[in-house]
Design a protein around this motif. Structure first.
Motif, PDB file in Angstrom:
ATOM      1  N   LYS A 270       0.893  -1.006  -0.131  1.00 31.82           N
ATOM      2  CA  LYS A 270       0.071  -0.009   0.097  1.00 31.82           C
ATOM      3  C   LYS A 270       0.799   1.252   0.068  1.00 31.82           C
ATOM      4  O   LYS A 270       0.724   2.315  -0.715  1.00 31.82           O
ATOM      5  N   GLU A 271       1.789   1.146   0.936  1.00 33.56           N
ATOM      6  CA  GLU A 271       2.750   2.462   0.775  1.00 33.56           C
ATOM      7  C   GLU A 271       3.576   2.528  -0.641  1.00 33.56           C
ATOM      8  O   GLU A 271       3.741   3.714  -0.916  1.00 33.56           O
ATOM      9  N   GLU A 274       1.163   4.212  -2.808  1.00 34.31           N
ATOM     10  CA  GLU A 274       0.974   5.522  -2.600  1.00 34.31           C
ATOM     11  C   GLU A 274       2.304   6.566  -2.832  1.00 34.31           C
ATOM     12  O   GLU A 274       2.226   7.763  -3.570  1.00 34.31           O
ATOM     13  N   LYS A 277       1.872   7.216  -6.688  1.00 33.69           N
ATOM     14  CA  LYS A 277       1.142   8.243  -7.135  1.00 33.69           C
ATOM     15  C   LYS A 277       1.791   9.564  -6.818  1.00 33.69           C
ATOM     16  O   LYS A 277       1.806  10.538  -7.797  1.00 33.69           O
TER      17      LYS A 277
END
Length: 433
Positions: A270-271, A274, A277
């Motif tokens: 997930k990190e 992010e 992005k």
């Protein structure tokens, strides 16, 4: 064969000199008599007489007096041929002269006596080579044709030198004085004199060479030592600035460190998403910060009018070769509004008004109009100014005529708009110097 006093007296009577005119109405008769007696000495040889004439001509400084002495010597040569019955070869041998010179003197004299026999005289006194039969010609051979006239008198009515007042020349007295010295009556051994003179000249030559070599050696020695002293002087005056590394601490050494090598980064999926992005947003943020119209120089210096595009109708719609090749895709839309060219012509002159009077008729000739309210050739601080709208079809011809008036510099740039269709903006600045 020697010449006696009687020979010289006979020569004087044959010459028939006008002593009264030569001695200035008889006032210098004694001076002329002294010259004749001291010059024509008794019992002298022909060669010595020739040397006396050469010596006398060296003493004389005035041209007319030298000419008179030369005339007197040539008359004695003619006298030797006519009255002494010597041949051309004998006279040349006695006086140590060339046969051609003797034949020329005799020919000139006899032509004056018998001008009617000029062709015959020329034929008999022509000497083409050393074996010519004319070398042995004597006056007796010509006597049946010429007669005794040449033996009677050696001068003529038009002979100016026979009446010239030579005693009035300033160097005449010095000539007589030198000729009356006893040294001229002595028989000098000329060969020994020449040898002594030659030995003295050689000795003097070697002395001068030795002196020049000594002077040259001194000059070279002085230059060498002066250059050495000046080099040492410059070495002491010059200080070289060079880096000094003695202050460095040699105990220190460079150690490469990788700050991230010892760090462990543990990121979850997930990190990582992010992070991707954020990086994507930063990339587009960097692109948005770029200027869509990065600054660039639009001005180009043209070497001559020949660099201007040949067809200005096509030049308005094509990209200039002076534009940057790399524009970045979004720049294409800007060409349509800024591809028209404007030209600046810079000139310098001590008489700007004279150039203005030559440019103004060209405006009418090529159909050129002024821009706004700027009067062509307006006087502004520092010179004159033109702001013109030139038809594109006449642009090159107009610029050619203008640049031919005076030395010019042409600049090309993109117009910022406001130009009329089919016309180009031309600015002319005439700087007053």
């Amino acid at each position: 064969m020697t010449l006696t006093k009687n020979d010289f007296e006979e020569f004087k009577n044959w010459l028939d000199l006008d002593i009264n005119s030569i001695a200035w109405e008889g006032r210098y008769a004694d001076s002329f008599t002294g010259f004749w007696d001291s010059f024509f000495k008794d019992q002298i040889e022909h060669l010595e007489l020739a040397e006396r004439f050469e010596y006398a001509k060296k003493i004389a400084k005035s041209g007319p007096l030298i000419s008179w002495l030369n005339w007197l010597f040539e008359k004695f040569i003619a006298f030797s041929f006519i009255n002494k019955n010597h041949s051309v070869r004998e006279i040349a041998f006695l006086f140590d002269l060339q046969e051609k010179y003797i034949s020329t003197v005799l020919r000139d004299h006899l032509i004056k006596v018998h001008p009617q026999f000029e062709d015959l005289i020329n034929e008999n006194f022509q000497i083409s080579n050393v074996s010519s039969k004319n070398l042995f010609l004597r006056f007796e051979d010509l006597l049946p044709v010429f007669g005794e006239d040449a033996r009677k008198k050696g001068t003529f009515e038009d002979d100016i030198l026979a009446h010239m007042e030579v005693t009035l020349y300033p160097d005449w007295a010095n000539l007589v004085k030198e000729l009356q010295k006893d040294i001229l009556s002595l028989k000098v051994d000329f060969e020994n004199l020449k040898k002594k003179a030659g030995y003295k000249k050689q000795l003097r030559f070697f002395q001068e060479v030795i002196i020049l070599l000594l002077i040259l050696s001194v000059v070279v020695f002085a230059l060498k030592n002066t250059n050495k002293w000046y080099e040492d002087y410059l070495v002491n005056k010059i200080t070289l600035f060079e880096p000094n590394f003695f202050w460095l601490d040699k105990s220190l050494s460079y150690q490469e460190q990788d700050l991230l090598a010892k760090q462990q980064i543990d990121l979850t999926n997930k990190e990582l998403d992010e992070l991707e992005k954020i990086e994507a947003q930063q990339v587009f943020a960097d692109e948005s910060l770029e200027s869509r119209y990065d600054p660039e120089s639009d001005v180009v210096v043209l070497d001559s009018v020949e660099d201007v595009p040949k067809s200005f109708g096509e030049a308005e719609t094509e990209q200039s070769e002076y534009e940057e090749n790399k524009k970045g895709g979004y720049r294409d839309s800007s060409y349509a509004s800024s591809n028209k060219k404007a030209y600046r012509i810079l000139m310098a002159s001590v008489e700007p008004s004279a150039i203005r009077t030559k440019i103004l008729p060209l405006m009418k000739r090529f159909g050129i109009a002024q821009v706004d309210n700027v009067r062509p050739g307006m006087q502004i601080p520092g010179g004159l100014y033109f702001n013109l709208q030139v038809p594109s079809k006449n642009l090159k011809d107009f610029m050619t005529k203008v640049t031919a008036i005076s030395e010019s510099t042409i600049f090309e740039s993109r117009s910022q708009g406001g130009d009329q269709p089919g016309k180009n903006r031309v600015f002319i600045w005439i700087k007053s110097i």
